[in-house]
Scaffold this motif. Structure first.
Motif, PDB file in Angstrom:
ATOM      1  N   PHE A 167      14.326 -32.794   7.059  1.00  0.00           N
ATOM      2  CA  PHE A 167      12.952 -32.424   7.351  1.00  0.00           C
ATOM      3  C   PHE A 167      12.692 -30.968   6.987  1.00  0.00           C
ATOM      4  O   PHE A 167      11.654 -30.632   6.405  1.00  0.00           O
ATOM      5  N   GLY A 168      13.629 -30.098   7.306  1.00  0.00           N
ATOM      6  CA  GLY A 168      13.477 -28.686   6.958  1.00  0.00           C
ATOM      7  C   GLY A 168      13.434 -28.467   5.450  1.00  0.00           C
ATOM      8  O   GLY A 168      12.614 -27.689   4.951  1.00  0.00           O
ATOM      9  N   VAL A 169      14.292 -29.158   4.729  1.00  0.00           N
ATOM     10  CA  VAL A 169      14.316 -29.020   3.269  1.00  0.00           C
ATOM     11  C   VAL A 169      13.018 -29.537   2.659  1.00  0.00           C
ATOM     12  O   VAL A 169      12.448 -28.912   1.756  1.00  0.00           O
ATOM     13  N   ILE A 177      23.661 -38.552  11.564  1.00  0.00           N
ATOM     14  CA  ILE A 177      22.333 -38.925  11.064  1.00  0.00           C
ATOM     15  C   ILE A 177      21.255 -38.057  11.692  1.00  0.00           C
ATOM     16  O   ILE A 177      20.324 -37.615  11.008  1.00  0.00           O
ATOM     17  N   LEU A 178      21.364 -37.791  12.968  1.00  0.00           N
ATOM     18  CA  LEU A 178      20.375 -36.941  13.626  1.00  0.00           C
ATOM     19  C   LEU A 178      20.364 -35.545  13.009  1.00  0.00           C
ATOM     20  O   LEU A 178      19.303 -34.968  12.737  1.00  0.00           O
ATOM     21  N   THR A 179      21.549 -35.003  12.745  1.00  0.00           N
ATOM     22  CA  THR A 179      21.641 -33.697  12.087  1.00  0.00           C
ATOM     23  C   THR A 179      21.050 -33.756  10.680  1.00  0.00           C
ATOM     24  O   THR A 179      20.319 -32.856  10.260  1.00  0.00           O
ATOM     25  N   ALA A 180      21.350 -34.829   9.946  1.00  0.00           N
ATOM     26  CA  ALA A 180      20.832 -34.970   8.580  1.00  0.00           C
ATOM     27  C   ALA A 180      19.313 -35.109   8.575  1.00  0.00           C
ATOM     28  O   ALA A 180      18.646 -34.603   7.668  1.00  0.00           O
ATOM     29  N   ILE A 181      18.749 -35.798   9.563  1.00  0.00           N
ATOM     30  CA  ILE A 181      17.292 -35.935   9.644  1.00  0.00           C
ATOM     31  C   ILE A 181      16.648 -34.569   9.846  1.00  0.00           C
ATOM     32  O   ILE A 181      15.658 -34.224   9.190  1.00  0.00           O
ATOM     33  N   VAL A 182      17.206 -33.777  10.729  1.00  0.00           N
ATOM     34  CA  VAL A 182      16.637 -32.448  11.005  1.00  0.00           C
ATOM     35  C   VAL A 182      16.747 -31.551   9.772  1.00  0.00           C
ATOM     36  O   VAL A 182      15.778 -30.886   9.381  1.00  0.00           O
ATOM     37  N   ILE A 183      17.899 -31.553   9.130  1.00  0.00           N
ATOM     38  CA  ILE A 183      18.083 -30.725   7.931  1.00  0.00           C
ATOM     39  C   ILE A 183      17.186 -31.223   6.806  1.00  0.00           C
ATOM     40  O   ILE A 183      16.554 -30.430   6.099  1.00  0.00           O
ATOM     41  N   LEU A 243      13.422 -39.980  -0.342  1.00  0.00           N
ATOM     42  CA  LEU A 243      13.996 -41.336  -0.348  1.00  0.00           C
ATOM     43  C   LEU A 243      15.515 -41.292  -0.431  1.00  0.00           C
ATOM     44  O   LEU A 243      16.205 -42.089   0.217  1.00  0.00           O
ATOM     45  N   LEU A 244      16.051 -40.369  -1.211  1.00  0.00           N
ATOM     46  CA  LEU A 244      17.508 -40.249  -1.290  1.00  0.00           C
ATOM     47  C   LEU A 244      18.099 -39.836   0.055  1.00  0.00           C
ATOM     48  O   LEU A 244      19.170 -40.318   0.449  1.00  0.00           O
ATOM     49  N   GLY A 245      17.410 -38.958   0.765  1.00  0.00           N
ATOM     50  CA  GLY A 245      17.890 -38.554   2.087  1.00  0.00           C
ATOM     51  C   GLY A 245      17.896 -39.712   3.068  1.00  0.00           C
ATOM     52  O   GLY A 245      18.850 -39.893   3.826  1.00  0.00           O
ATOM     53  N   ASN A 246      16.828 -40.525   3.034  1.00  0.00           N
ATOM     54  CA  ASN A 246      16.783 -41.686   3.923  1.00  0.00           C
ATOM     55  C   ASN A 246      17.833 -42.719   3.538  1.00  0.00           C
ATOM     56  O   ASN A 246      18.423 -43.370   4.409  1.00  0.00           O
ATOM     57  N   ALA A 247      18.073 -42.883   2.244  1.00  0.00           N
ATOM     58  CA  ALA A 247      19.106 -43.816   1.805  1.00  0.00           C
ATOM     59  C   ALA A 247      20.491 -43.350   2.263  1.00  0.00           C
ATOM     60  O   ALA A 247      21.309 -44.168   2.707  1.00  0.00           O
ATOM     61  N   ALA A 248      20.734 -42.053   2.187  1.00  0.00           N
ATOM     62  CA  ALA A 248      22.027 -41.522   2.649  1.00  0.00           C
ATOM     63  C   ALA A 248      22.193 -41.712   4.149  1.00  0.00           C
ATOM     64  O   ALA A 248      23.287 -42.064   4.626  1.00  0.00           O
ATOM     65  N   ASN A 249      21.109 -41.535   4.910  1.00  0.00           N
ATOM     66  CA  ASN A 249      21.194 -41.750   6.353  1.00  0.00           C
ATOM     67  C   ASN A 249      21.492 -43.212   6.676  1.00  0.00           C
ATOM     68  O   ASN A 249      22.299 -43.514   7.556  1.00  0.00           O
ATOM     69  N   LEU A 250      20.836 -44.127   5.970  1.00  0.00           N
ATOM     70  CA  LEU A 250      21.108 -45.546   6.195  1.00  0.00           C
ATOM     71  C   LEU A 250      22.528 -45.906   5.796  1.00  0.00           C
ATOM     72  O   LEU A 250      23.177 -46.740   6.442  1.00  0.00           O
ATOM     73  N   ALA A 256      10.050 -29.740   4.128  1.00  0.00           N
ATOM     74  CA  ALA A 256       8.959 -28.821   4.466  1.00  0.00           C
ATOM     75  C   ALA A 256       9.004 -27.595   3.557  1.00  0.00           C
ATOM     76  O   ALA A 256       7.964 -27.148   3.042  1.00  0.00           O
ATOM     77  N   PHE A 257      10.193 -27.058   3.330  1.00  0.00           N
ATOM     78  CA  PHE A 257      10.333 -25.915   2.427  1.00  0.00           C
ATOM     79  C   PHE A 257       9.913 -26.282   1.007  1.00  0.00           C
ATOM     80  O   PHE A 257       9.221 -25.517   0.327  1.00  0.00           O
ATOM     81  N   ALA A 258      10.317 -27.464   0.554  1.00  0.00           N
ATOM     82  CA  ALA A 258       9.969 -27.886  -0.803  1.00  0.00           C
ATOM     83  C   ALA A 258       8.464 -28.072  -0.958  1.00  0.00           C
ATOM     84  O   ALA A 258       7.898 -27.723  -1.999  1.00  0.00           O
ATOM     85  N   LEU A 259       7.799 -28.616   0.060  1.00  0.00           N
ATOM     86  CA  LEU A 259       6.354 -28.790  -0.024  1.00  0.00           C
ATOM     87  C   LEU A 259       5.632 -27.450  -0.104  1.00  0.00           C
ATOM     88  O   LEU A 259       4.685 -27.280  -0.882  1.00  0.00           O
ATOM     89  N   VAL A 260       6.072 -26.484   0.676  1.00  0.00           N
ATOM     90  CA  VAL A 260       5.463 -25.153   0.611  1.00  0.00           C
ATOM     91  C   VAL A 260       5.738 -24.517  -0.751  1.00  0.00           C
ATOM     92  O   VAL A 260       4.854 -23.896  -1.351  1.00  0.00           O
ATOM     93  N   LEU A 261       6.940 -24.699  -1.261  1.00  0.00           N
ATOM     94  CA  LEU A 261       7.287 -24.157  -2.577  1.00  0.00           C
ATOM     95  C   LEU A 261       6.445 -24.800  -3.672  1.00  0.00           C
ATOM     96  O   LEU A 261       5.968 -24.117  -4.595  1.00  0.00           O
TER      97      LEU A 261
END
Length: 120
Positions: free
Chosen positions: A85-87, A77-83, A34-41, A89-94
């Motif tokens: 998403f990667g973070v 924003i496009l770069t932030a969305i990609v980064i 949610l913080l990432g989406n808020a920063a993108n907005l 995905a990594f956090a979910l696996v962790l």
């Protein structure tokens, strides 16, 4: 339009921060998202909401004809969305790995990392 987005951004930041201080590590990841989406907005809103044409330089011209949309916030924003998403995905696996090792998602119960691996 900017005032509505400001309220939405504030709500996303408040919810994200609330979830990040919870004891569950899963809720912490949702708060991070949610913080990432808020920063993108926020970047999108600060970049100004204008209806402009793409900044193409016409044939024979030296600069685009105004009004043009600024492509920089969209690229950020496009770069932030990609980064982000990667973070996430990594956090979910962790989290999955931590849950398999410790057996809980409560941060207060995670007192040591020296527990044996539990295969479920």
């Amino acid at each position: 339009m900017e005032s509505v987005l400001a309220i939405v951004i504030g709500g996303l930041y408040a919810t994200g921060l609330y979830l990040m201080v919870r004891r569950s590590i899963v809720k912490m990841i949702f708060g991070l998202a949610l913080l990432g989406n808020a920063a993108n907005l926020l970047i999108f809103t600060v970049g100004r909401l204008t209806r402009g044409r793409p900044p193409y330089v016409p044939a024979g011209g030296t600069e685009p004809i105004p009004p043009v949309a600024d492509p920089l916030p969209q690229a950020l924003i496009l770069t932030a969305i990609v980064i982000g998403f990667g973070v996430q995905a990594f956090a979910l696996v962790l989290i999955k790995r931590v849950y398999q090792t410790v057996g809980t998602d409560d941060l207060d119960e995670m007192t040591t990392t020296d527990t044996e691996y539990r295969s479920n």
